[in-house]
Design a protein around this motif. Structure first.
Motif, short mmCIF file in Angstrom:
data_model
loop_
_atom_site.label_atom_id
_atom_site.label_comp_id
_atom_site.label_asym_id
_atom_site.label_seq_id
_atom_site.Cartn_x
_atom_site.Cartn_y
_atom_site.Cartn_z
N UNK A 40 0.85 -1.18 0.00
CA UNK A 40 0.00 0.00 0.00
C UNK A 40 0.89 1.23 0.00
N UNK A 41 0.81 2.03 -1.08
CA UNK A 41 1.59 3.25 -1.18
C UNK A 41 0.85 4.40 -0.50
N UNK A 42 1.57 5.47 -0.22
CA UNK A 42 0.98 6.62 0.45
C UNK A 42 -0.16 7.26 -0.36
N UNK A 43 -0.12 7.14 -1.70
CA UNK A 43 -1.16 7.75 -2.54
C UNK A 43 -2.38 6.85 -2.71
N UNK A 44 -2.44 5.71 -2.00
CA UNK A 44 -3.58 4.81 -2.09
C UNK A 44 -3.43 3.71 -3.12
N UNK A 45 -2.28 3.60 -3.77
CA UNK A 45 -2.05 2.55 -4.75
C UNK A 45 -1.80 1.22 -4.03
N UNK A 46 -2.58 0.22 -4.41
CA UNK A 46 -2.49 -1.11 -3.81
C UNK A 46 -1.90 -2.07 -4.84
N UNK A 47 -1.00 -2.94 -4.40
CA UNK A 47 -0.44 -3.98 -5.26
C UNK A 47 -0.66 -5.33 -4.60
#
Length: 141
Positions: A40-47
Motif C-alpha cells: 500500500x503506497x501513500x497515494x492509495x495505490x495497492x499492489x
C-alpha cells in the motif's frame, strides 16, 4: 425486437453473473493463490500478487482482484491482468489506486479470480476458472 435493448439486457445479465456467480468447482489443474502480503503506497495505490494455473480457454482470460477492510460488503477492485491458460504456473500482479475510501496498513481480505470471457452465441459471457479468498497484510510499499 430491436437489437439495442436485447444487447443491453444480455450485457446486464453478464454483469450480474460476474458479480454473483462463483464456480461450484474448478478443474483440479486450475487454481489461483494470493500472496500473504500486499503493498500500500501513500497515494492509495495497492499492489496484490500471487500465482495461477488455468487450462482450456477459448476466449480472453483475466486475473482480477479486490481488497476489503473493515466491511466485507465493500470491496475495492485492484487492477486486472491478462492470463495465459496453458496449464503452467504463472505469477500475477495487479495494481490499482483506491480513491473512494482510504485503506490503511494492516489486516485486509483479498479475493482473486480467474475469469474468462467465453463466446456464447455472439456475446462474451463470463466463465470462472478459479476463485481464492484470503486474509492478507497490507504493508507500506
Amino acid at each position: 425486437m430491436p437489437l439495442r435493448p436485447v444487447l443491453a439486457a444480455a450485457l446486464g445479465s453478464a454483469a450480474l453473473l460476474c458479480a454473483a456467480v462463483a464456480p461450484a468447482t474448478a478443474a483440479p489443474a486450475e487454481s489461483i493463490t494470493v500472496d500473504p502480503t500486499g503493498r500500500l503506497a501513500d497515494d492509495g495505490t495497492v499492489t496484490l500478487s500471487g500465482t495461477y494455473t488455468c487450462t482450456d480457454a477459448t476466449g480472453p482470460v483475466f486475473v482480477s482482484s479486490s481488497v476489503s477492510q473493515e466491511s466485507p460488503n465493500y470491496r475495492h477492485g485492484v487492477g486486472g491482468t491478462m492470463a495465459v491458460c496453458d496449464g503452467a504456473k504463472h505469477h500475477w500482479e495487479n495494481t490499482g489506486k483506491v480513491t473512494s475510501e482510504k485503506l490503511k496498513t494492516g489486516a485486509a481480505h483479498v479475493e482473486a479470480t480467474i475469469m474468462e470471457l467465453r463466446p456464447q452465441g455472439g456475446l462474451p459471457l463470463p466463465s470462472f476458472h478459479a476463485v481464492q479468498q484470503q486474509d492478507v497484510t497490507l504493508k507500506k510499499g
